[in-house]
Design a protein around this motif. Structure first.
Motif, PDB file in Angstrom:
ATOM      1  N   GLU A  51      10.467   4.086   7.652  1.00 31.59           N
ATOM      2  CA  GLU A  51       9.300   4.918   7.948  1.00 31.59           C
ATOM      3  C   GLU A  51       8.957   5.831   6.767  1.00 31.59           C
ATOM      4  OE1 GLU A  51       9.989   7.023  11.543  1.00 31.59           O
ATOM      5  OE2 GLU A  51       9.943   5.223  12.805  1.00 31.59           O
ATOM      6  N   ARG A  52       9.988   6.379   6.122  1.00 30.41           N
ATOM      7  CA  ARG A  52       9.733   7.233   4.961  1.00 30.41           C
ATOM      8  C   ARG A  52       9.099   6.432   3.835  1.00 30.41           C
ATOM      9  NH1 ARG A  52      14.840   9.188   6.393  1.00 30.41           N
ATOM     10  NH2 ARG A  52      15.852   8.068   4.677  1.00 30.41           N
ATOM     11  N   ARG A  53       9.558   5.199   3.674  1.00 32.59           N
ATOM     12  CA  ARG A  53       8.995   4.348   2.625  1.00 32.59           C
ATOM     13  C   ARG A  53       7.536   4.019   2.926  1.00 32.59           C
ATOM     14  NH1 ARG A  53       7.901  -0.631   0.616  1.00 32.59           N
ATOM     15  NH2 ARG A  53       8.697  -1.050  -1.496  1.00 32.59           N
ATOM     16  N   GLU A  54       7.252   3.672   4.183  1.00 29.89           N
ATOM     17  CA  GLU A  54       5.882   3.354   4.562  1.00 29.89           C
ATOM     18  C   GLU A  54       4.956   4.556   4.359  1.00 29.89           C
ATOM     19  OE1 GLU A  54       4.308   0.365   5.689  1.00 29.89           O
ATOM     20  OE2 GLU A  54       6.093  -0.200   4.575  1.00 29.89           O
ATOM     21  N   GLN A  55       5.462   5.739   4.638  1.00 33.49           N
ATOM     22  CA  GLN A  55       4.671   6.939   4.433  1.00 33.49           C
ATOM     23  C   GLN A  55       4.354   7.140   2.952  1.00 33.49           C
ATOM     24  OE1 GLN A  55       6.550  10.550   5.766  1.00 33.49           O
ATOM     25  NE2 GLN A  55       4.722  11.793   5.443  1.00 33.49           N
ATOM     26  N   ALA A  56       5.363   6.911   2.106  1.00 39.84           N
ATOM     27  CA  ALA A  56       5.152   7.036   0.656  1.00 39.84           C
ATOM     28  C   ALA A  56       4.144   5.998   0.168  1.00 39.84           C
ATOM     29  CB  ALA A  56       6.480   6.888  -0.085  1.00 39.84           C
ATOM     30  N   VAL A  57       4.254   4.764   0.678  1.00 42.56           N
ATOM     31  CA  VAL A  57       3.318   3.697   0.299  1.00 42.56           C
ATOM     32  C   VAL A  57       1.890   4.092   0.670  1.00 42.56           C
ATOM     33  CG1 VAL A  57       2.583   1.335   0.822  1.00 42.56           C
ATOM     34  CG2 VAL A  57       4.993   1.816   0.395  1.00 42.56           C
ATOM     35  N   GLN A  58       1.708   4.622   1.852  1.00 40.12           N
ATOM     36  CA  GLN A  58       0.371   5.019   2.309  1.00 40.12           C
ATOM     37  C   GLN A  58      -0.180   6.178   1.476  1.00 40.12           C
ATOM     38  OE1 GLN A  58       0.534   5.773   6.524  1.00 40.12           O
ATOM     39  NE2 GLN A  58       1.265   3.707   7.007  1.00 40.12           N
ATOM     40  N   GLN A  59       0.690   7.128   1.115  1.00 40.39           N
ATOM     41  CA  GLN A  59       0.245   8.246   0.290  1.00 40.39           C
ATOM     42  C   GLN A  59      -0.215   7.765  -1.090  1.00 40.39           C
ATOM     43  OE1 GLN A  59       3.928  10.569   0.662  1.00 40.39           O
ATOM     44  NE2 GLN A  59       2.755  12.213   1.614  1.00 40.39           N
TER      45      GLN A  59
END
Length: 233
Positions: A51-59
């Motif tokens: 989830e943290r990775r997906e958040q970084a990708v979206q940012q």
């Protein structure tokens, strides 16, 4: 026939993209090597990590979408706020974006250069900030555009792309290093096309000249024969 756990593990790993799914690959490996070690806790840990990775990708993607509309200080500030410490693959892309953000003034000077034009500048700006897969597609599209010929006087042709690529190499080395191989391809492609067109023109001239000489000699022969025939009478 049922596959062994080892075979199923290998099949799952081979289906994943190491550039974009490195976290999942590590999770699969850990689960395979430690199937009995606190499986529920491991799942929760990996789920949070994902989830943290997906958040970084979206940012990162959100900043890519508005990259050229933000002022440099705001852009740099927002880039610094994205935490990719856990994700080396994302850190590489984010580092590139920071470097390009530092070069926004150079891009602005390139835009105002007399040799630059929208059909080259805008895709070039999109290319340098695009994620890897999209960037490859843009390189191919723009390279094909740089080869396109037209009889329209106002149409942007290969020489224009060659001129823009050459200007970046000579006057904007900081931008040239961002896409060295691709810019060299554009210059080489357009130079090859120019050489082919020059060869065709030379051949056309030679054929036209040969045809003209042949016609002239034929006329001389006809008139000579006519004079001889007339003189004999």
């Amino acid at each position: 026939m049922t596959n062994s756990p080892e075979t199923e593990y290998v099949d799952r790993i081979l289906d994943l993209n190491p550039l974009e799914q490195s976290t999942e690959i590590l999770a699969q490996r850990h689960a395979f090597l430690h199937p009995q070690a606190h499986s529920a806790q491991i799942f929760d840990t990996h789920s949070d990590h994902f989830e943290r990775r997906e958040q970084a990708v979206q940012q990162i993607q959100s900043l890519r979408n508005v990259f050229w509309s933000l002022k440099q200080p705001m852009l740099l500030q927002q880039l610094e706020q994205i935490d990719v410490t856990e994700f080396p693959d994302l850190a590489l892309g984010l580092s590139r974006l920071r470097m390009i953000a530092e070069l926004k003034d150079s891009f602005q000077r390139l835009k105002q250069h007399h040799a630059c034009f929208d059909e080259f500048y805008e895709p070039f700006c999109s290319l340098v900030v695009a994620p890897p897969g999209t960037a490859d597609e843009l390189r191919t599209t723009l390279l094909e555009a740089s080869r396109r010929e037209s009889a329209d006087f106002d149409f942007v042709g290969p020489e224009d792309y060659d001129r823009a690529a050459s200007i970046i190499q000579r006057e904007f080395p900081e931008l040239y290093q961002l896409e060295t191989y691709w810019l060299n391809q554009i210059a080489r492609t357009t130079k090859q096309g120019k050489s082919i067109r020059r060869t065709i023109k030379i051949l056309y001239f030679l054929i036209a000249s040969t045809l003209g000489i042949t016609i002239l000699l034929s006329l001389i022969y006809v008139f000579s024969a006519f004079d001889i025939s007339f003189g004999s009478h």
